[in-house]
Design a protein around this motif. Sequence first.
Motif, PDB file in Angstrom:
ATOM      1  N   LYS A 113       0.828  -1.202   0.000  1.00  0.00           N
ATOM      2  CA  LYS A 113       0.000   0.000   0.000  1.00  0.00           C
ATOM      3  C   LYS A 113       0.863   1.254   0.000  1.00  0.00           C
ATOM      4  N   ALA A 114       1.955   1.240   0.782  1.00  0.00           N
ATOM      5  CA  ALA A 114       2.845   2.397   0.818  1.00  0.00           C
ATOM      6  C   ALA A 114       3.473   2.641  -0.548  1.00  0.00           C
ATOM      7  N   ALA A 115       3.857   1.553  -1.235  1.00  0.00           N
ATOM      8  CA  ALA A 115       4.434   1.705  -2.575  1.00  0.00           C
ATOM      9  C   ALA A 115       3.420   2.308  -3.535  1.00  0.00           C
ATOM     10  N   GLY A 116       2.150   1.891  -3.413  1.00  0.00           N
ATOM     11  CA  GLY A 116       1.103   2.467  -4.255  1.00  0.00           C
ATOM     12  C   GLY A 116       0.890   3.935  -3.969  1.00  0.00           C
ATOM     13  N   ARG A 117       0.960   4.316  -2.685  1.00  0.00           N
ATOM     14  CA  ARG A 117       0.802   5.718  -2.331  1.00  0.00           C
ATOM     15  C   ARG A 117       1.955   6.555  -2.893  1.00  0.00           C
ATOM     16  N   ILE A 118       3.163   6.020  -2.793  1.00  0.00           N
ATOM     17  CA  ILE A 118       4.331   6.741  -3.319  1.00  0.00           C
ATOM     18  C   ILE A 118       4.230   6.891  -4.830  1.00  0.00           C
ATOM     19  N   LYS A 119       3.794   5.810  -5.492  1.00  0.00           N
ATOM     20  CA  LYS A 119       3.628   5.860  -6.946  1.00  0.00           C
ATOM     21  C   LYS A 119       2.567   6.886  -7.333  1.00  0.00           C
ATOM     22  N   GLY A 120       1.459   6.906  -6.592  1.00  0.00           N
ATOM     23  CA  GLY A 120       0.413   7.885  -6.868  1.00  0.00           C
ATOM     24  C   GLY A 120       0.870   9.305  -6.624  1.00  0.00           C
ATOM     25  N   TYR A 121       1.673   9.498  -5.585  1.00  0.00           N
ATOM     26  CA  TYR A 121       2.186  10.840  -5.289  1.00  0.00           C
ATOM     27  C   TYR A 121       3.117  11.334  -6.395  1.00  0.00           C
ATOM     28  N   LYS A 123       3.074  10.343  -9.484  1.00  0.00           N
ATOM     29  CA  LYS A 123       2.251  10.588 -10.666  1.00  0.00           C
ATOM     30  C   LYS A 123       1.555  11.937 -10.569  1.00  0.00           C
ATOM     31  N   ALA A 124       1.053  12.274  -9.383  1.00  0.00           N
ATOM     32  CA  ALA A 124       0.405  13.569  -9.195  1.00  0.00           C
ATOM     33  C   ALA A 124       1.392  14.711  -9.363  1.00  0.00           C
ATOM     34  N   GLN A 125       2.629  14.504  -8.903  1.00  0.00           N
ATOM     35  CA  GLN A 125       3.644  15.549  -9.054  1.00  0.00           C
ATOM     36  C   GLN A 125       4.002  15.768 -10.516  1.00  0.00           C
ATOM     37  N   ASN A 129       3.487  19.232 -12.508  1.00  0.00           N
ATOM     38  CA  ASN A 129       4.573  19.886 -13.241  1.00  0.00           C
ATOM     39  C   ASN A 129       4.204  20.094 -14.710  1.00  0.00           C
ATOM     40  N   LYS A 130       3.496  19.119 -15.276  1.00  0.00           N
ATOM     41  CA  LYS A 130       3.080  19.244 -16.669  1.00  0.00           C
ATOM     42  C   LYS A 130       2.084  20.377 -16.842  1.00  0.00           C
ATOM     43  N   SER A 530      -9.117   2.533  -5.472  1.00  0.00           N
ATOM     44  CA  SER A 530      -8.843   1.785  -6.699  1.00  0.00           C
ATOM     45  C   SER A 530      -9.497   2.421  -7.913  1.00  0.00           C
ATOM     46  N   LEU A 531     -10.687   2.988  -7.739  1.00  0.00           N
ATOM     47  CA  LEU A 531     -11.398   3.586  -8.868  1.00  0.00           C
ATOM     48  C   LEU A 531     -10.861   4.967  -9.236  1.00  0.00           C
ATOM     49  N   LYS A 532     -10.104   5.560  -8.360  1.00  0.00           N
ATOM     50  CA  LYS A 532      -9.655   6.935  -8.576  1.00  0.00           C
ATOM     51  C   LYS A 532      -8.784   7.062  -9.822  1.00  0.00           C
ATOM     52  N   ASP A 533      -7.981   6.059 -10.098  1.00  0.00           N
ATOM     53  CA  ASP A 533      -7.048   6.127 -11.229  1.00  0.00           C
ATOM     54  C   ASP A 533      -7.577   5.423 -12.473  1.00  0.00           C
ATOM     55  N   CYS A 534      -8.853   5.084 -12.503  1.00  0.00           N
ATOM     56  CA  CYS A 534      -9.434   4.401 -13.663  1.00  0.00           C
ATOM     57  C   CYS A 534     -10.079   5.412 -14.601  1.00  0.00           C
TER      58      CYS A 534
END
Length: 684
Positions: A113-121, A123-125, A129-130, A530-534
Amino acid sequence: MSPRYPYPTRLSDLDLSDILASPANSDGSPANNSETLKMWWPSSHFNLRPALSERVSEFVKRSAASTVAAAAEGRGGGEQNAIIDALEFTRWLGVYYNIACVLFPIGVFVIRKAAGRIKGYKKAQRKKNKEESSDSDSRSFKNGNVDVSVVETASTASGSSASSAIIPAEIDSDESKPLLHNSSSSSKLPWYTLLYRRIKGFLTYQRPNDARGRVIPHNSILIINQLFFWTSIFLSIYKIYYPLDMANDNSQLRFFLLADRWGMIFTMNQPLNFILAAKTSPIKYLTGWSYEEHLIVHRMVATTSHVASLIHFAGMYVVYRMFIARTGQSFMSVLSRPDILFGVVSFVAFWIFGFTSVDEFRAKSYEIFLATHISFATLAMIFLYLHHPAARIYVVWSFAIWGIDRLVYRAYNKRWSADGVVQVLDESTLKVTIKNFGGSKKMKWEPAGHVFLTVPGWTRLQAHPFTIFTAPVGYDLEGNNIDDANEKEMVLVIRRLKGFTDALYGMGDEQGRIKVVVDGPYGSEHARGSLKDCQKTLFIAGGSGIAVAWPLMCEIIRREMDKNKNGKGGKRRKIVLVWIVHHEHHLNWIEQDLEKLEEVKRTMPREFEIEVRKFVTRGVNGRRPDLRKEVTRVVEDEDGVKVHGRTGVLVCGPDAMMREVRTIGRDLLWEGKDVEILAEKFGW
C-alpha cells in the motif's frame, strides 16, 4: 519459567550419574526424582500438578537413561536432544507466531500500500509539473502577442460545414504519438506486464461454491487464509515430530508437547481475532483490504482458533489417559479441578458462539448471532483467563482492543441519536431517512460507508448494519461544499427480511416517524482508492446493491464536475451503470436521483460520457443482461467515446453475480487487458 521445573540442559551438558545411580523401579526405569533431572514446561498448566509433572519427568529420565546406554554402545543420543530442541522452540513460540502469522503478512500489504501511495504521489507531481509547464507556455504565447485558442464544438446536422474544423475526440492528446495507431503493435505488451496481469487475473478468480453451497473466497484472500492456517500447523508440530520415532516412549512426550502448543496457538490467536473483529481496526487501513477481505480473514483466524481448541481439548484428554490415569486418578477428579473446569467452560463457550456464527445461522437469525457472539465470546475469554496464567496477557490485550474499539472510540465518537422517517417503497423494500443528528459536530460519512441502526422503541439490544445510499456532502451531484452549514440527510434503502427489517417495515407513526440510534459510519477506502485512477468505470449493481454503486459513482462524477468548473476538465472519462432489478417498480427507488444525473450530464463536456443501463429480470418483458458482453463492451470501447486507460469494474449483488464478474475479469486480465475488479459484498 517455573521455579519447580527449570529449563533442561542438553545431553552433552547433562550430568546423568545421579540418574543412573538412583534406585530403579520394578520395571528397570530410573526412580522418580524430579530434582535430579530438572524440567520446565513453557506454557502448560500441568506445572501446577505434581502428579503429572513427576510422571513426565519419569519418562524423560527413562529416555535419558536409554540414551546413555545407546551412547555407550556407540549409537548416539540425538533423541533426547531432539526433545529439548522442541522445548526450546515452544519456549519462543510466541515470538515466532507473531512474526510469521501477524507481522510478516500484514507488513507485506503495508509495504504494497505504501508503494502504491508513493507511486500515486509521484504521478500527481508529474501531472502538476506538466500543468505548470503548460500554463507557462500559454503565458509566453500571450507575451509574444500570439494568442492561440482551440474551441471544440459538437457537430450537429444543421452545422456540418463547421465539423471539419473540429478536433476529433478520439485523437490522443499526446502529440508524441502517431495520429494513426498501429493496432497490432499497440496490442503487444511487455512480457512482464502480461505476466503481472495474468497473475492478477488468477488472484481475482473466484471458484464455484463447494458441495454444501458455501461461498469460496477469491484466490488472493483464499491464499492468505491457507498460508495462515498451514503456518499455524507448521508451528504446532515443528521439532516435535521431526525426527519421528514412534518406537520409544518419547512419542508420548511429543504428543504432550503437541497438545500443549495447540493450546498456545489458540490463546495467541485471540488478540488478532479481536482486532480483526473491531469496526475501527487499524489493520484495514494499514493493509488497504476491502471490508469483505478483512471480514474473511477474521473468520479464518476464528476457524483456526476453533481447530486449535479442539485439538488441545482432545489432546489433553489423551494426555490424561497416558499419564494421569496410571496414577489411579479418575477423569472426574481431574475434571473437577478449578483450572481444568475453567478450561472446559471456555472451550464450550467458544464453540457455542462459533456455531452461531456460520453463514446459514447468521442469515436466518442475525439477532441470536449477535447476542451469542458478544456474550459467549466474553464468557470464553474470562474463563480462559482463569484457566492458565500464561493466557492472561493475551486475554488482557484482547479485552483492551475490544474496550478501545467499542467503549472509547465507538461509544463517544461514533454514536448518534437522530430522527428517522420510514417510507415503504414496495412490498419488499423500505427507505429510512435519518436527520437531526445529535451532538455539536456534524454527521459525516464516506461514499459506500455503512452504519449500525438501533430503534430504542423496539429494542436497545440490537444494532443492524445497513449501507448508506446517499452520497455525502462534497461528493454528491448537488454541488454542496464539504463545509456547508446544513447537515445532509442520510438515506438507507433496506430489503424487507425476517426479524428486525420486517418489524421496521411497520414502525413509526402515521407519518412513519421514529427515534433511532446510529452507530457509525464505517467502511473501507479500498474501492474508492482503486477507482480513482481508472479512466473507465463500470458499476454493476444487483437490486439493493445500488446502495454501494450509486455513492461511488456520484463521487467520480462530482470530482469531474469540480474539475470542469475550475477549468481543468475536458479529459476523456466513461462511466457506465448497469442496474439489475427483479421488478420494474424497483427502478423507482432512485428515480429522483437519476433525473438529477440527467441534468448533470447536460452540463458536462462531450468527452465525459455517462450511461445508465437498467435491466428488469421478471415480468412480461423481463430479461437478464449478458454480463460478459456488458463488461467487454466497456473494456474494449465498442461504442461511445474512445477512452484509453484502465477500466475499473465494481460489482455488488448476489454471490453468483459477483463470481461471474470475477471470472470475466480473470479472462480479460489473461488476455492482457488493464482491468481492476472490485467486489463489495453485503457481509457482516
